[in-house]
Design a protein around this motif. Structure first.
Motif, PDB file in Angstrom:
ATOM      1  N   ILE A   1       0.827  -1.207   0.000  1.00 28.90           N
ATOM      2  CA  ILE A   1       0.000   0.000   0.000  1.00 28.90           C
ATOM      3  C   ILE A   1       0.863   1.259   0.000  1.00 28.90           C
ATOM      4  CG2 ILE A   1      -1.674   1.336   1.346  1.00 28.90           C
ATOM      5  CD1 ILE A   1      -2.807  -1.369   2.287  1.00 28.90           C
ATOM      6  N   ASP A   2       1.904   1.252   0.853  1.00 26.66           N
ATOM      7  CA  ASP A   2       2.773   2.424   0.949  1.00 26.66           C
ATOM      8  C   ASP A   2       3.516   2.678  -0.356  1.00 26.66           C
ATOM      9  OD1 ASP A   2       1.961   2.778   3.520  1.00 26.66           O
ATOM     10  OD2 ASP A   2       3.752   1.892   4.442  1.00 26.66           O
ATOM     11  N   CYS A   3       3.991   1.608  -0.996  1.00 28.66           N
ATOM     12  CA  CYS A   3       4.699   1.774  -2.267  1.00 28.66           C
ATOM     13  C   CYS A   3       3.779   2.365  -3.330  1.00 28.66           C
ATOM     14  CB  CYS A   3       5.250   0.429  -2.740  1.00 28.66           C
ATOM     15  SG  CYS A   3       6.649  -0.169  -1.773  1.00 28.66           S
ATOM     16  N   SER A   4       2.513   1.961  -3.286  1.00 28.53           N
ATOM     17  CA  SER A   4       1.537   2.499  -4.226  1.00 28.53           C
ATOM     18  C   SER A   4       1.229   3.957  -3.931  1.00 28.53           C
ATOM     19  CB  SER A   4       0.251   1.670  -4.160  1.00 28.53           C
ATOM     20  OG  SER A   4      -0.758   2.236  -4.958  1.00 28.53           O
ATOM     21  N   ALA A   5       1.099   4.289  -2.647  1.00 28.88           N
ATOM     22  CA  ALA A   5       0.729   5.646  -2.256  1.00 28.88           C
ATOM     23  C   ALA A   5       1.833   6.651  -2.530  1.00 28.88           C
ATOM     24  CB  ALA A   5       0.350   5.673  -0.774  1.00 28.88           C
ATOM     25  N   PHE A   6       3.075   6.244  -2.313  1.00 25.85           N
ATOM     26  CA  PHE A   6       4.190   7.174  -2.430  1.00 25.85           C
ATOM     27  C   PHE A   6       4.961   7.042  -3.739  1.00 25.85           C
ATOM     28  CE2 PHE A   6       3.827   6.486   2.255  1.00 25.85           C
ATOM     29  CZ  PHE A   6       3.353   7.754   2.553  1.00 25.85           C
ATOM     30  N   ASN A   7       4.439   6.226  -4.664  1.00 23.65           N
ATOM     31  CA  ASN A   7       5.087   6.059  -5.973  1.00 23.65           C
ATOM     32  C   ASN A   7       6.574   5.708  -5.830  1.00 23.65           C
ATOM     33  OD1 ASN A   7       2.720   6.703  -7.483  1.00 23.65           O
ATOM     34  ND2 ASN A   7       3.076   8.877  -7.045  1.00 23.65           N
ATOM     35  N   VAL A   8       6.838   4.693  -5.039  1.00 28.14           N
ATOM     36  CA  VAL A   8       8.215   4.277  -4.781  1.00 28.14           C
ATOM     37  C   VAL A   8       8.850   3.747  -6.063  1.00 28.14           C
ATOM     38  CG1 VAL A   8       9.638   2.627  -3.507  1.00 28.14           C
ATOM     39  CG2 VAL A   8       7.739   3.780  -2.371  1.00 28.14           C
ATOM     40  N   THR A   9      10.070   4.157  -6.319  1.00 27.18           N
ATOM     41  CA  THR A   9      10.789   3.710  -7.508  1.00 27.18           C
ATOM     42  C   THR A   9      11.615   2.472  -7.195  1.00 27.18           C
ATOM     43  OG1 THR A   9      12.755   5.040  -7.053  1.00 27.18           O
ATOM     44  CG2 THR A   9      10.944   6.107  -8.261  1.00 27.18           C
ATOM     45  N   GLU A  10      12.113   1.840  -8.243  1.00 27.83           N
ATOM     46  CA  GLU A  10      12.939   0.649  -8.040  1.00 27.83           C
ATOM     47  C   GLU A  10      14.217   0.990  -7.298  1.00 27.83           C
ATOM     48  OE1 GLU A  10      14.563  -3.213 -10.589  1.00 27.83           O
ATOM     49  OE2 GLU A  10      13.681  -1.484 -11.627  1.00 27.83           O
ATOM     50  N   THR A  11      14.743   2.201  -7.533  1.00 24.75           N
ATOM     51  CA  THR A  11      15.946   2.639  -6.832  1.00 24.75           C
ATOM     52  C   THR A  11      15.689   2.764  -5.335  1.00 24.75           C
ATOM     53  OG1 THR A  11      16.715   3.852  -8.779  1.00 24.75           O
ATOM     54  CG2 THR A  11      17.688   4.449  -6.656  1.00 24.75           C
ATOM     55  N   ASP A  12      14.532   3.350  -4.982  1.00 25.01           N
ATOM     56  CA  ASP A  12      14.157   3.433  -3.565  1.00 25.01           C
ATOM     57  C   ASP A  12      14.043   2.037  -2.958  1.00 25.01           C
ATOM     58  OD1 ASP A  12      13.941   6.224  -3.596  1.00 25.01           O
ATOM     59  OD2 ASP A  12      11.863   6.124  -4.302  1.00 25.01           O
ATOM     60  N   PHE A  13      13.424   1.147  -3.715  1.00 24.31           N
ATOM     61  CA  PHE A  13      13.140  -0.190  -3.215  1.00 24.31           C
ATOM     62  C   PHE A  13      14.422  -0.971  -2.958  1.00 24.31           C
ATOM     63  CE2 PHE A  13      11.045  -4.331  -3.091  1.00 24.31           C
ATOM     64  CZ  PHE A  13       9.853  -4.008  -2.455  1.00 24.31           C
ATOM     65  N   GLU A  14      15.453  -0.709  -3.725  1.00 22.71           N
ATOM     66  CA  GLU A  14      16.712  -1.437  -3.567  1.00 22.71           C
ATOM     67  C   GLU A  14      17.378  -1.147  -2.232  1.00 22.71           C
ATOM     68  OE1 GLU A  14      18.937  -0.378  -7.000  1.00 22.71           O
ATOM     69  OE2 GLU A  14      17.940  -1.843  -8.308  1.00 22.71           O
ATOM     70  N   GLU A  15      16.936  -0.092  -1.549  1.00 23.95           N
ATOM     71  CA  GLU A  15      17.498   0.215  -0.234  1.00 23.95           C
ATOM     72  C   GLU A  15      17.095  -0.811   0.816  1.00 23.95           C
ATOM     73  OE1 GLU A  15      17.400   4.222   1.174  1.00 23.95           O
ATOM     74  OE2 GLU A  15      17.379   5.045  -0.830  1.00 23.95           O
ATOM     75  N   LEU A  16      16.207  -1.751   0.441  1.00 20.56           N
ATOM     76  CA  LEU A  16      15.884  -2.851   1.343  1.00 20.56           C
ATOM     77  C   LEU A  16      17.116  -3.699   1.652  1.00 20.56           C
ATOM     78  CD1 LEU A  16      12.434  -4.132   0.031  1.00 20.56           C
ATOM     79  CD2 LEU A  16      12.893  -3.035   2.222  1.00 20.56           C
ATOM     80  N   THR A  17      18.154  -3.569   0.843  1.00 14.87           N
ATOM     81  CA  THR A  17      19.399  -4.293   1.128  1.00 14.87           C
ATOM     82  C   THR A  17      20.002  -3.847   2.455  1.00 14.87           C
ATOM     83  OG1 THR A  17      20.614  -2.683  -0.220  1.00 14.87           O
ATOM     84  CG2 THR A  17      19.933  -4.738  -1.293  1.00 14.87           C
ATOM     85  N   ASN A  18      19.628  -2.653   2.930  1.00 10.13           N
ATOM     86  CA  ASN A  18      20.092  -2.190   4.242  1.00 10.13           C
ATOM     87  C   ASN A  18      19.524  -3.037   5.374  1.00 10.13           C
ATOM     88  OD1 ASN A  18      21.458  -0.171   2.931  1.00 10.13           O
ATOM     89  ND2 ASN A  18      19.930   1.415   3.354  1.00 10.13           N
ATOM     90  N   LEU A  19      18.461  -3.786   5.084  1.00 11.71           N
ATOM     91  CA  LEU A  19      17.879  -4.700   6.064  1.00 11.71           C
ATOM     92  C   LEU A  19      18.293  -6.138   5.779  1.00 11.71           C
ATOM     93  CD1 LEU A  19      14.262  -3.257   6.464  1.00 11.71           C
ATOM     94  CD2 LEU A  19      16.166  -3.104   8.062  1.00 11.71           C
ATOM     95  N   ASN A  20      19.423  -6.275   5.077  1.00 14.61           N
ATOM     96  CA  ASN A  20      20.041  -7.587   4.811  1.00 14.61           C
ATOM     97  C   ASN A  20      19.271  -8.435   3.806  1.00 14.61           C
ATOM     98  OD1 ASN A  20      22.136  -7.065   6.709  1.00 14.61           O
ATOM     99  ND2 ASN A  20      20.777  -7.695   8.376  1.00 14.61           N
ATOM    100  N   PHE A  21      18.435  -7.816   2.974  1.00 13.95           N
ATOM    101  CA  PHE A  21      17.810  -8.546   1.883  1.00 13.95           C
ATOM    102  C   PHE A  21      18.831  -8.763   0.774  1.00 13.95           C
ATOM    103  CE2 PHE A  21      13.915  -7.106   3.887  1.00 13.95           C
ATOM    104  CZ  PHE A  21      13.036  -8.163   3.659  1.00 13.95           C
ATOM    105  N   THR A  22      18.811  -9.938   0.188  1.00 15.13           N
ATOM    106  CA  THR A  22      19.671 -10.209  -0.953  1.00 15.13           C
ATOM    107  C   THR A  22      19.045  -9.613  -2.210  1.00 15.13           C
ATOM    108  OG1 THR A  22      18.569 -12.293  -1.528  1.00 15.13           O
ATOM    109  CG2 THR A  22      20.339 -12.393   0.127  1.00 15.13           C
ATOM    110  N   PRO A  23      19.832  -9.404  -3.265  1.00 13.23           N
ATOM    111  CA  PRO A  23      19.251  -8.896  -4.521  1.00 13.23           C
ATOM    112  C   PRO A  23      18.109  -9.766  -5.035  1.00 13.23           C
ATOM    113  CG  PRO A  23      21.634  -8.713  -4.598  1.00 13.23           C
ATOM    114  CD  PRO A  23      21.306  -9.476  -3.340  1.00 13.23           C
ATOM    115  N   GLU A  24      18.211 -11.081  -4.839  1.00 15.26           N
ATOM    116  CA  GLU A  24      17.130 -11.978  -5.286  1.00 15.26           C
ATOM    117  C   GLU A  24      15.862 -11.727  -4.486  1.00 15.26           C
ATOM    118  OE1 GLU A  24      16.178 -16.757  -5.988  1.00 15.26           O
ATOM    119  OE2 GLU A  24      18.004 -16.118  -4.945  1.00 15.26           O
ATOM    120  N   GLN A  25      15.989 -11.556  -3.173  1.00 17.41           N
ATOM    121  CA  GLN A  25      14.829 -11.280  -2.332  1.00 17.41           C
ATOM    122  C   GLN A  25      14.198  -9.934  -2.677  1.00 17.41           C
ATOM    123  OE1 GLN A  25      16.914 -11.731   1.427  1.00 17.41           O
ATOM    124  NE2 GLN A  25      15.721 -13.567   1.918  1.00 17.41           N
TER     125      GLN A  25
END
Length: 215
Positions: free
Chosen positions: A70-94
């Motif tokens: 919902i938040d990604c839809s509301a704030f028009n999150v870009t793929e670049t923004d989303f890649e910052e999930l790696t800061n929470l130890n997500f792998t590129p595949e995840q």
């Protein structure tokens, strides 16, 4: 961390980051099922046993995924923004799995919630009466008073200060009446539950949810 990830979501997301890609896909499926038909306690219990977690943890993680969508839809999150999930130890595949989940189901979620919202009845008016037997020779126990309520519901958006619906207006297919009877103890519980729901509706999370699908 990207702005679309709230502090309350970080623990759940870190839990997801420790799962295999296959488990992450299963969580995404549970999130979509939650949106379509509500929580599935049986599946949460099965998933919890496999992950050595509790069903409550599984449900909270599913709700976190829905909130993220919902938040990604509301704030028009870009793929670049989303890649910052790696800061929470997500792998590129995840990250790729979650990004696909968000982008592929964005319009589906909007359409689903908007269609369900348009079919929901809204409270418009209430009539009630109190019934009690003050004395009876045949009743040896104390009588419990009963409260009978008639709820007037409407699918149309109306002015809350509008006059009460009259009986001759009930023929519309967009309106319905529900009559229920209850005792004072149960009514007190219902009131408490509704007051709690009202407080929840004022939270920042709920307002973001509503705002996202009013655009």
């Amino acid at each position: 961390m990207a702005f679309f990830v709230k502090n309350s979501q970080k623990d759940r997301l870190q839990f997801l980051s420790k799962q295999t890609p296959e488990v992450l896909v299963d969580f995404c499926k549970l999130a979509l099922e939650y949106l379509g038909s509500g929580p599935n306690e049986k599946k949460y219990t099965i998933a919890a046993q496999k992950l050595s977690a509790t069903p409550e943890d599984v449900e909270a993680t599913v709700e976190c995924l829905i909130s993220l969508l919902i938040d990604c839809s509301a704030f028009n999150v870009t793929e670049t923004d989303f890649e910052e999930l790696t800061n929470l130890n997500f792998t590129p595949e995840q990250v790729g799995i979650l990004w696909q989940f968000v982008t592929n189901k964005n319009q589906y979620v909007r359409t689903l919630l908007q269609s369900r919202r348009s079919q929901e009845y809204r409270f418009r008016d209430l009539e009630w009466r109190l019934e009690a037997r003050v004395a009876s020779r045949s009743n040896l126990a104390q009588a419990t008073p009963m409260i009978t309520m008639k709820f007037h519901l409407d699918r149309e958006t109306i002015d809350e200060h509008k006059d009460r619906i009259h009986d001759d207006a009930e023929g519309s297919s967009s309106r319905k009446q529900i009559v229920v009877s209850t005792d004072p103890c149960n009514l007190t519980h219902v009131i408490s539950t509704l007051e709690n729901a009202l407080q929840q509706s004022k939270t920042h999370r709920t307002r973001n949810f509503v705002k996202a699908f009013q655009q």
